[in-house]
Design a protein around this motif. Structure first.
Motif, PDB file in Angstrom:
ATOM      1  N   TRP A   1     -11.640 -49.150 -14.325  1.00  0.00           N
ATOM      2  CA  TRP A   1     -10.294 -48.448 -14.570  1.00  0.00           C
ATOM      3  C   TRP A   1      -9.708 -47.872 -13.243  1.00  0.00           C
ATOM      4  O   TRP A   1      -8.525 -48.075 -12.745  1.00  0.00           O
TER       5      TRP A   1
ATOM      6  N   CYS B   1      -1.715 -52.798 -15.173  1.00  0.00           N
ATOM      7  CA  CYS B   1      -1.429 -51.804 -13.999  1.00  0.00           C
ATOM      8  C   CYS B   1      -0.476 -52.393 -12.991  1.00  0.00           C
ATOM      9  O   CYS B   1       0.167 -51.592 -12.327  1.00  0.00           O
ATOM     10  N   ASP B   2      -0.381 -53.583 -12.895  1.00  0.00           N
ATOM     11  CA  ASP B   2       0.099 -54.311 -11.831  1.00  0.00           C
ATOM     12  C   ASP B   2       1.587 -54.929 -12.181  1.00  0.00           C
ATOM     13  O   ASP B   2       2.262 -55.418 -11.601  1.00  0.00           O
TER      14      ASP B   2
ATOM     15  N   ARG C   1      -1.893 -54.084 -24.171  1.00  0.00           N
ATOM     16  CA  ARG C   1      -2.676 -52.912 -24.400  1.00  0.00           C
ATOM     17  C   ARG C   1      -3.751 -53.039 -25.526  1.00  0.00           C
ATOM     18  O   ARG C   1      -4.674 -52.458 -25.348  1.00  0.00           O
TER      19      ARG C   1
ATOM     20  N   ASN D   1      -5.911 -54.981 -15.539  1.00  0.00           N
ATOM     21  CA  ASN D   1      -5.279 -55.137 -14.087  1.00  0.00           C
ATOM     22  C   ASN D   1      -3.597 -55.786 -14.323  1.00  0.00           C
ATOM     23  O   ASN D   1      -2.910 -55.436 -13.528  1.00  0.00           O
TER      24      ASN D   1
ATOM     25  N   ASP E   1      -8.567 -51.085 -11.298  1.00  0.00           N
ATOM     26  CA  ASP E   1      -7.187 -51.439 -11.678  1.00  0.00           C
ATOM     27  C   ASP E   1      -6.260 -50.616 -11.160  1.00  0.00           C
ATOM     28  O   ASP E   1      -4.780 -51.035 -11.058  1.00  0.00           O
ATOM     29  N   HIS E   2      -6.349 -49.218 -11.395  1.00  0.00           N
ATOM     30  CA  HIS E   2      -5.254 -48.311 -11.121  1.00  0.00           C
ATOM     31  C   HIS E   2      -4.825 -48.119  -9.753  1.00  0.00           C
ATOM     32  O   HIS E   2      -3.658 -47.787  -9.370  1.00  0.00           O
ATOM     33  N   PHE E   3      -5.638 -48.275  -8.710  1.00  0.00           N
ATOM     34  CA  PHE E   3      -5.632 -47.946  -7.372  1.00  0.00           C
ATOM     35  C   PHE E   3      -5.776 -49.024  -6.421  1.00  0.00           C
ATOM     36  O   PHE E   3      -5.438 -48.638  -5.149  1.00  0.00           O
TER      37      PHE E   3
END
Length: 231
Positions: free
Chosen positions: A114, A55-56, A80, A52, A117-119
């Protein structure tokens, strides 16, 4: 980290509600299996938190520069590596459980994490992914122990999923308030109540004594929030 007791109580609730199908195993072996699942789901949770932050990253560089990566306390590359290590550890634990259905459910959980966290910054509908991720904690646990999902596990998972959906909606509304924060710590208390909800479910479906486990889980979560608020 303060939210981990909520995950532990979810796993414990699912294990207890699945117990009839695996209670023939030796007590020590059963306890080790539950501990293994506690580790696996904790790794999924922490991996999700780390992902998260990754992604942010661009959003945090603009609006929340105090967070670990934009503040320079940890590099994106190291973040990562930690994320991958956590998810790999979670899946490795699920390779050791009696039923491969647990690993399949774990892969599904990883996908839902996933997606969220991505959207989640762009699509409000991802609140359902957050609720789904919490519901899948029960599914992973039950599937790993028994290869299936009992009625009790299904009920507890749906109740907790609905609660997390409500919590997520309330949390998103908090950001729209004038101060950007509720006067009273609504979200931390709602988070701390998650183990208590499991305790109530176990008290109703199994034995009243299990309510104590929910109270302990709530207490651990609130104690952790003294150091990390949790939301």
């Amino acid at each position: 980290m303060s939210n981990l007791p909520t995950v532990w109580m979810n796993v414990l609730a699912a294990a207890v509600l699945s117990g009839a199908a695996w209670e023939g195993s030796p007590a020590a072996a059963s306890a080790l299996l539950v501990v293994l699942l506690l580790v696996a789901l904790s790794c999924f949770y922490c991996g999700g938190m780390a992902l998260n932050d990754l992604c942010d990253l661009e959003h945090d560089r603009m609006y929340q520069r105090y967070r670990p990566i934009p503040a320079g306390r940890i590099t994106p590359g190291r973040a990562r590596a930690v994320t991958l290590a956590l998810f790999a550890s979670a899946l490795a634990c699920l390779l050791l459980v009696p039923h491969h259905a647990g690993l399949a459910a774990g892969v599904m959980l990883l996908f839902v994490i996933w997606v969220y966290d991505h959207f989640h910054k762009r699509h409000p509908s991802t609140v359902f992914a957050m609720a789904g991720a919490r519901l899948l904690v029960y599914v992973v646990t039950a599937s790993a122990l028994t290869g299936g999902i009992s009625t009790g596990v299904g009920i507890a998972a749906l109740v907790q999923g609905a609660y997390v959906l409500l919590l997520t909606v309330v949390a998103r509304h908090e950001g729209r308030t004038a101060a950007g924060r509720y006067r009273w710590p609504v979200i931390p208390w709602m988070l701390a109540a998650m183990p208590l909800l499991d305790g109530v479910m176990l008290a109703v479906l199994v034995h009243p004594a299990w309510l104590l486990a929910g109270v302990v889980g709530m207490g651990l979560t609130r104690a952790g929030q003294r150091y990390v608020r949790g939301d």
